[in-house]
Design a protein around this motif. Structure first.
Motif, PDB file in Angstrom:
ATOM      1  N   ARG A  97       0.848  -1.205   0.000  1.00  0.00           N
ATOM      2  CA  ARG A  97       0.000   0.000   0.000  1.00  0.00           C
ATOM      3  C   ARG A  97       0.880   1.251   0.000  1.00  0.00           C
ATOM      4  NH1 ARG A  97       0.334   1.073   5.493  1.00  0.00           N
ATOM      5  NH2 ARG A  97       1.130  -0.747   6.579  1.00  0.00           N
TER       6      ARG A  97
ATOM      7  N   LEU B 141      -2.520  -4.097   5.646  1.00  0.00           N
ATOM      8  CA  LEU B 141      -3.624  -3.512   6.422  1.00  0.00           C
ATOM      9  C   LEU B 141      -4.988  -3.777   5.788  1.00  0.00           C
ATOM     10  CD1 LEU B 141      -2.163  -0.187   7.928  1.00  0.00           C
ATOM     11  CD2 LEU B 141      -2.334  -2.467   8.954  1.00  0.00           C
TER      12      LEU B 141
ATOM     13  N   VAL C  49       4.755  -5.865   3.971  1.00  0.00           N
ATOM     14  CA  VAL C  49       5.007  -5.193   2.695  1.00  0.00           C
ATOM     15  C   VAL C  49       6.219  -4.299   2.883  1.00  0.00           C
ATOM     16  CG1 VAL C  49       2.649  -5.299   1.853  1.00  0.00           C
ATOM     17  CG2 VAL C  49       3.311  -3.347   3.281  1.00  0.00           C
TER      18      VAL C  49
ATOM     19  N   GLU D 258      11.944  -7.045   2.293  1.00  0.00           N
ATOM     20  CA  GLU D 258      12.765  -6.173   3.155  1.00  0.00           C
ATOM     21  C   GLU D 258      13.127  -4.936   2.332  1.00  0.00           C
ATOM     22  OE1 GLU D 258      13.580  -5.745   6.314  1.00  0.00           O
ATOM     23  OE2 GLU D 258      12.524  -7.532   6.910  1.00  0.00           O
ATOM     24  N   SER D 259      12.509  -3.828   2.739  1.00  0.00           N
ATOM     25  CA  SER D 259      12.597  -2.615   1.919  1.00  0.00           C
ATOM     26  C   SER D 259      14.037  -2.141   1.655  1.00  0.00           C
ATOM     27  CB  SER D 259      11.785  -1.495   2.567  1.00  0.00           C
ATOM     28  OG  SER D 259      12.280  -1.220   3.861  1.00  0.00           O
TER      29      SER D 259
HETATM   30  N1  LIG Z   1      11.704  -4.508   7.843  1.00  0.00           N
HETATM   31  C1  LIG Z   1      10.594  -4.598   6.933  1.00  0.00           C
HETATM   32  C2  LIG Z   1       9.357  -4.066   7.629  1.00  0.00           C
HETATM   33  C3  LIG Z   1       8.124  -4.278   6.789  1.00  0.00           C
HETATM   34  C4  LIG Z   1       6.900  -3.779   7.530  1.00  0.00           C
HETATM   35  O1  LIG Z   1       6.801  -3.864   8.767  1.00  0.00           O
HETATM   36  N2  LIG Z   1       5.967  -3.247   6.756  1.00  0.00           N
HETATM   37  C5  LIG Z   1       4.731  -2.790   7.373  1.00  0.00           C
HETATM   38  C6  LIG Z   1       4.240  -1.541   6.638  1.00  0.00           C
HETATM   39  S1  LIG Z   1       5.363  -0.174   6.807  1.00  0.00           S
HETATM   40  C7  LIG Z   1       3.681  -3.868   7.235  1.00  0.00           C
HETATM   41  O2  LIG Z   1       3.793  -4.773   6.418  1.00  0.00           O
HETATM   42  N3  LIG Z   1       2.641  -3.756   8.055  1.00  0.00           N
HETATM   43  C8  LIG Z   1       1.560  -4.701   8.032  1.00  0.00           C
HETATM   44  C9  LIG Z   1       0.601  -4.491   6.921  1.00  0.00           C
HETATM   45  O3  LIG Z   1       0.668  -3.480   6.187  1.00  0.00           O
HETATM   46  O4  LIG Z   1      -0.287  -5.343   6.774  1.00  0.00           O
HETATM   47  C10 LIG Z   1      10.901  -3.794   5.653  1.00  0.00           C
HETATM   48  O5  LIG Z   1      11.668  -2.837   5.766  1.00  0.00           O
HETATM   49  O6  LIG Z   1      10.410  -4.144   4.570  1.00  0.00           O
END
Ligand SMILES: N[C@@H](CCC(=O)N[C@@H](CS)C(=O)NCC(=O)O)C(=O)O
Length: 206
Positions: free
Chosen positions: A7, A34, A53, A65-66
């Motif tokens: 998203r 989300l 994501v 992993e971004s």
């Molecule tokens: N370390 C991971 C963290 C990924 C992460 O926590 N993404 C969040 C959004 S910023 C996520 O997936 N949240 C749950 C969701 O959106 O369902 C990265 O950098 O990609």
């Protein structure tokens, strides 16, 4: 064509979209995370067992992993621009990517979630206040590091600015007290001159 799942209001997805735009790489994006769900579907978990994501599929090469995605795209398409050729400049840039994840992301999380994604009556004001204090202290360190440089690793934008830049935007957009940090203010202005930053990062917080 390269595919991205995530998203647009996710800070980690924004890093990838900003990098893709800087590198002028065409892509297709699918909303995920989300309210969009998707991340628990079996096909998604097969690509990304971490269930977060962003995820990308570059001609069959799956990566999540971004910061790893930003490094991969920079190494593949941005040698001499986002990916500094000199190993020391590259390590400098790389260091700021890790620093954003280890030092900025943890304190900004309770502040962002508390103020933007939690109804007023349910906020943990102590966690918000403590997060904001740590965040401001971390940005004081960045202020010192920007002495004599326009971007985190020198005179031009590199991959190191991407995880830092998305947090600089959020920090400025959050309704919190901030110390006056003139080098970061100038840096933020420089980032705002870039259309990819405005397009993918400067979105209303949600
Ligand atoms: N370390 C991971 C963290 C990924 C992460 O926590 N993404 C969040 C959004 S910023 C996520 O997936 N949240 C749950 C969701 O959106 O369902 C990265 O950098 O990609």
């Amino acid at each position: 064509m390269l595919k991205v799942w995530g998203r647009v209001n996710s800070i980690n997805v924004q890093k990838v979209l900003w990098a893709l735009d800087e590198l002028k790489i065409p892509y297709e994006r699918t909303d995920a995370g989300l309210q969009f769900g998707v991340v628990s579907e079996p096909f998604y978990r097969r690509m990304n067992p971490n269930g977060r994501v962003p995820t990308i599929d570059d001609d069959g090469f799956i990566l999540w992993e971004s910061n790893a995605i930003v490094r991969y795209l920079s190494a593949k398409h941005g040698v001499g621009t986002l990916w500094p050729k000199d190993p020391r400049a590259r390590a400098d840039s790389d260091r700021w990517m890790d620093w954003a994840t280890t030092t900025i992301a943890p304190p900004i999380h309770p502040v962002f979630w508390g103020l933007i994604r939690t109804p007023a009556g349910k906020r943990d004001s102590k966690a918000i206040e403590e997060g904001a204090k740590k965040l401001n202290a971390a940005f004081e360190l960045l202020e010192q590091a920007l002495d004599g440089r326009d971007y985190v690793a020198g005179s031009t934008l590199t991959m190191g600015d991407i995880p830092i830049g998305v947090h600089v935007y959020r920090w400025n957009a959050l309704p919190i007290d901030r110390p006056s940090l003139p080098r970061i203010a100038d840096y933020y202005h420089r980032l705002q001159e870039r259309a990819p930053f405005r397009r993918h990062v400067m979105l209303p917080l949600s």
